[in-house]
Design an enzyme around this catalytic site. Sequence first.
Site, PDB file in Angstrom:
ATOM      1  CG  ASP A  12      -8.512  -4.901   1.745  1.00 17.45           C
ATOM      2  OD1 ASP A  12      -9.259  -4.181   2.446  1.00 17.45           O
ATOM      3  OD2 ASP A  12      -8.313  -4.691   0.421  1.00 17.45           O
TER       4      ASP A  12
ATOM      5  CG  ASP B 208      -2.445 -20.224  -1.960  1.00 15.35           C
ATOM      6  OD1 ASP B 208      -1.494 -20.430  -0.958  1.00 15.35           O
ATOM      7  OD2 ASP B 208      -2.041 -20.920  -2.936  1.00 15.35           O
TER       8      ASP B 208
ATOM      9  CE  LYS C  93       1.437 -17.549  -3.455  1.00 12.26           C
ATOM     10  NZ  LYS C  93       0.396 -18.862  -3.552  1.00 12.26           N
TER      11      LYS C  93
ATOM     12  CG  ASP D 237     -13.916  -7.207   2.280  1.00  6.54           C
ATOM     13  OD1 ASP D 237     -13.795  -6.347   3.367  1.00  6.54           O
ATOM     14  OD2 ASP D 237     -14.540  -6.570   1.243  1.00  6.54           O
TER      15      ASP D 237
ATOM     16  CE1 TYR E 287      -3.408  -2.698   0.739  1.00  2.00           C
ATOM     17  CE2 TYR E 287      -4.596  -0.813   1.474  1.00  2.00           C
ATOM     18  CZ  TYR E 287      -4.587  -2.185   0.923  1.00  2.00           C
ATOM     19  OH  TYR E 287      -5.945  -2.845   0.825  1.00  2.00           O
TER      20      TYR E 287
HETATM   21  C1  IPM Z   1     -10.461  -1.108   4.025  1.00  5.51           C
HETATM   22  C2  IPM Z   1     -10.595  -0.543   2.621  1.00  5.51           C
HETATM   23  C3  IPM Z   1      -9.322   0.354   2.605  1.00  5.51           C
HETATM   24  C4  IPM Z   1      -8.111  -0.491   2.527  1.00  5.51           C
HETATM   25  C5  IPM Z   1      -9.427   1.071   1.275  1.00  5.51           C
HETATM   26  C6  IPM Z   1     -10.805   1.776   0.855  1.00  5.51           C
HETATM   27  C7  IPM Z   1      -8.167   2.175   1.259  1.00  5.51           C
HETATM   28  O1  IPM Z   1     -10.922  -1.631   1.813  1.00  5.51           O
HETATM   29  O2  IPM Z   1     -10.477  -0.471   5.049  1.00  5.51           O
HETATM   30  O3  IPM Z   1     -10.371  -2.571   4.168  1.00  5.51           O
HETATM   31  O4  IPM Z   1      -7.815  -1.201   1.450  1.00  5.51           O
HETATM   32  O5  IPM Z   1      -7.144  -0.509   3.547  1.00  5.51           O
HETATM   33 MN    MN Z   2     -11.004  -3.493   2.726  1.00  5.90          MN
END
Ligand code: IPM
Ligand code: MN
Length: 365
Positions: A251, A227, A194, A255, A148
């Site tokens: 990240d 993975d 990884k 999710d 990042y």
């Molecule tokens: C999160 C988001 C952010 C990240 C983006 C919007 C910069 O996806 O907070 O999970 O990737 O950290």
């Molecule tokens: Mn995110």
Amino acid sequence: MSGPRYRIAVLPGDFIGPEVIDATLQVLETLSARAGFTLELERQPFGGSALDAYGQPLPEATKQACLGSDAVLMGSVGGPVGDHPWNRVPRELRVESGLLGLRKHLGVYANLRPVTVFAGLEHLSPLKAEVASGTDLLIVRELTGGIYFGKPSQNTPERGLSTDVYERFEVERIARVAFTAARERGGPVTSVDKANVLDVSQFWRDVVVGVHRSEFADVELDHLYVDNAAMQLVREPTRFDVIVTANLFGDILSDLAAVIPGSLGLLPSASVGGSVSLFEPVHGSAPDIAGLDLANPVGTMLSAVMMLRHGLGQPHAATALEAAVGHALAEDPTVDLGGSRGTAAFTAAVIAALPRSIAPDAAPA
Ligand code: IPM
Ligand code: MN
Ligand code: NAD
């Protein structure tokens, strides 16, 4: 009112950001009055709305207000995915860059993303109830380094380039956060990388092993490739306790992990390790459901729980709010979870479930 006062910088953000923040502030108003403390809320412009109004997503005044606060409570920022004015600006003016800038500015290198399936709420998971049941894990995501932030970074007509880089001190400090959490929780650490392909990941693994050997040999440690970790997370989530991983992997995995309790709208986070901590849900600004009373505010409410517990030292209020959220979810959850409640009705249900008095010795709801 007497009792402690806390200055909270509030960054509602864009689309559903202000909706989940308003819902959470309503709950906090009742909660704080009953628990005997005062929140001085300072709303600050941030994200696409700040870009439109001030020409930048993270205005200087917002930065200063965050640094001068006891905690930062954020909604979510960003525009629709695809062609949109906020996505046509140079990278440094992007809303997402504003969020990275805020995290870097506060120095919050450790992003704690708990994933919990509350007892009795297994049926909200799209996984089999017996798979989801008992899930209680913590993703410790490195937040201010890795791909990042690595330089060089470039996008030209002929070449796209991002650099994944970790310094020793960055891996050591996030490893310490993970091992310390695991020691408290009494579970193992799984470091996800990884290392079979990436030098930066082999370095990550070597440093994690070194910190483990010298400081945390009493904590169990294992390693998974990312993975396989993704697959194991949804196959058998209860095998995990603390997962420590790099910025990008964390990240993506968080999710994915949101599917276990049932919705991305449920997951909270705390970003710590800096001068002031930042509390925000894991989800984004969800432009597809904004303005429809469909936003699940639980991720933000549980971020407020983390703020009360870890940021402000109000554990009883935190526990009362967490219990009220669980109660409201069990009664009838939000639409994303297959329930019938919109944001407003769900928020009212949480407020109704708060105990009348919240004192150190008050009985839970
Ligand atoms: C999160 C988001 C952010 C990240 C983006 C919007 C910069 O996806 O907070 O999970 O990737 O950290
Ligand atoms: Mn995110
Ligand atoms: P998103 O998280 O906004 O939405 C993904 C899906 O989950 C959508 O279908 C959305 O409707 C649903 N969803 C998300 N939050 C929900 C909630 N609280 N209740 C019910 N459903 C919810 O991800 P995206 O669509 O990829 O990104 C949209 C924008 O948000 C982008 O600009 C992205 O950069 C930004 N973003 C910001 C943050 C943040 O502010 N921390 C995090 C992730 C994405």
